[in-house]
Write an enzyme that holds these catalytic residues in place. Structure first.
Site, PDB file in Angstrom:
ATOM      1  N   ASP A 187      43.298  43.154 -12.964  1.00 24.57           N
ATOM      2  CA  ASP A 187      41.954  43.753 -13.013  1.00 24.57           C
ATOM      3  C   ASP A 187      41.184  43.321 -11.765  1.00 24.57           C
ATOM      4  OD1 ASP A 187      39.388  44.602 -13.400  1.00 24.57           O
ATOM      5  OD2 ASP A 187      39.242  43.935 -15.482  1.00 24.57           O
ATOM      6  N   HIS A 246      33.932  40.795 -10.530  1.00 21.55           N
ATOM      7  CA  HIS A 246      34.416  39.443 -10.826  1.00 21.55           C
ATOM      8  C   HIS A 246      34.699  38.611  -9.576  1.00 21.55           C
ATOM      9  CE1 HIS A 246      34.710  41.189 -14.774  1.00 21.55           C
ATOM     10  NE2 HIS A 246      35.559  42.086 -14.333  1.00 21.55           N
ATOM     11  N   ILE A 250      30.927  37.602 -12.485  1.00 26.94           N
ATOM     12  CA  ILE A 250      31.122  37.143 -13.868  1.00 26.94           C
ATOM     13  C   ILE A 250      32.609  37.137 -14.220  1.00 26.94           C
ATOM     14  CG2 ILE A 250      28.829  37.958 -14.574  1.00 26.94           C
ATOM     15  CD1 ILE A 250      30.227  40.328 -15.983  1.00 26.94           C
ATOM     16  N   GLY A 276      35.940  40.065 -19.241  1.00 27.38           N
ATOM     17  CA  GLY A 276      35.863  39.936 -20.699  1.00 27.38           C
ATOM     18  C   GLY A 276      37.216  39.539 -21.288  1.00 27.38           C
TER      19      GLY A 276
END
Ligand SMILES: CCCCCCC[C@@H](O)CC(=O)SCCNC(=O)CCNC(=O)[C@H](O)C(C)(C)COP(=O)(O)OP(=O)(O)OC[C@H]1O[C@@H](n2cnc3c(N)ncnc32)[C@H](O)[C@@H]1OP(=O)(O)O
Length: 309
Positions: free
Chosen positions: A208, A213, A228, A231
């Site tokens: 990903d 990120h 961040i 998830g």
């Protein structure tokens, strides 16, 4: 947070036929994924974790953590969410929920055939919710290994309903939804784990590469002070805690995983996973210790309990 125009044609999205895709992985991918979700980060000889990254005690195959299956969903969308009738600002996309059913133990290497379909599309006014279902079959045996339902929360993309009734389409029963009621009593067990400041940079190597990120400028446009955590990385930490604390380290006791991402996590923060046992269901919620905020909640259904409980 700025946004580009979004444009939805729900009928076109609903009628789109996703191409069948192939996804191949090796033991190296399995081990890299385990490291990406913190396996052996605190203790390189952890007896419950080493088998996920190394052929411990001469074991023939590296064992596969159950959340590895979630990689097949993104891996089955090589073009991302570039679908006809779906125009949205990718910088505002957040991962909303993940639901995984596991039908067989995951092999440590495989070539998969992925069948993808639209599982849901909902107009929430300020946001659109898009759900993608991926069924993954072992190409050699034809066996169905797992099913993922991945929910994208597309901020700023709602308001596309053509009638006064908000548009809502689902291809699965409502009792399959990942919302859970957190029990009032004390958790059965709480597991504390630290994510590393570089956690997202390591996790992204599992496939990903969303700049949310890794890229500070992109993260700011998306509304965050810095990049961040994925998830699915947080979900991986939480389910790994459940495998360790409730399943006695056995990944194959996990039958089904459900999680809703409630708030972002910054790499480097400490995760506290609280678990309650209700029969063969583990209800869990994960909090960021530094901010005392719940970031993820859901449940994990098991085939059985560890004899050590
Ligand atoms: C197919 C592949 C796609 C996936 C690719 C993933 C790529 C990754 O690289 C991206 C990531 O990993 S992003 C990181 C992980 N995710 C997050 O950090 C999101 C955390 N959650 C939030 O910020 C808020 O809950 C937020 C913002 C999500 C919602 O909060 P609010 O705006 O306050 O929403 P609220 O007013 O409470 O609810 C509005 C309606 O939406 C439903 N809803 C809320 N949270 C949801 C969630 N997490 N998932 C799904 N639905 C959700 C609510 O139920 C509500 O609907 P209704 O009014 O009908 O009840």
């Amino acid at each position: 947070m700025s946004s580009e125009a979004s444009e939805f044609d729900p009928d076109r999205i609903e009628s789109y036929k996703f191409p069948e895709t192939t996804y191949t992985y090796s033991e190296r991918d399995v081990a890299l994924y385990a490291l990406g979700i913190g396996a052996c980060a605190r203790d390189a000889v952890d007896v419950d974790q080493l088998k996920f990254v190394y052929h411990e005690k001469g074991q023939k195959f590296i064992q596969v953590l159950p959340t590895f299956a979630a990689l097949f969903s993104l891996g089955s969308l090589p073009g991302g969410l570039d679908l006809p009738g779906l125009k949205y600002d990718p910088r505002l996309l957040l991962h909303g929920q993940q639901y995984i059913e596991l039908y067989k133990p995951l092999p440590s290497n495989a070539c998969l055939k992925n069948i993808v379909s639209l599982a849901g599309l909902h107009d929430k006014g300020k946001a659109a919710i898009l759900e993608i279902e991926t069924k993954s079959y072992d190409k050699d045996s034809g066996a169905l290994l797992c099913m993922n339902r991945t929910t994208a929360f597309l901020r700023g993309a709602g308001g596309f309903s053509k009638s006064s009734h908000p548009y809502s389409y689902s291809n699965y029963p409502k009792d399959n939804v990942p919302s859970v009621k957190i029990p009032k009593g004390q958790p059965f067990v709480v597991f504390e784990d630290c994510t590393q400041p570089s956690q997202a940079l390591l996790y992204r190597l599992s496939g990903d590469y969303n700049p949310l990120h890794s890229d500070p400028t992109f993260a700011k446009v998306a509304g965050f002070t810095r990049p961040i955590l994925h998830g699915l990385c947080t979900l991986g930490f939480s389910v790994r805690a459940i495998v360790k604390c409730i399943c006695g380290g056995d990944p194959n006791l996990v039958k089904c995983i459900s999680g809703r991402f409630l708030l972002h996590v910054y790499p480097g923060e400490t995760l506290l996973t609280e678990m309650w046992l209700e029969g063969l269901r583990v209800i869990y919620q994960t909090k960021v210790k530094e901010r005392s905020r719940t970031v993820l909640s859901g449940y994990v259904d098991l085939h059985g309990l560890s004899s050590s409980l």
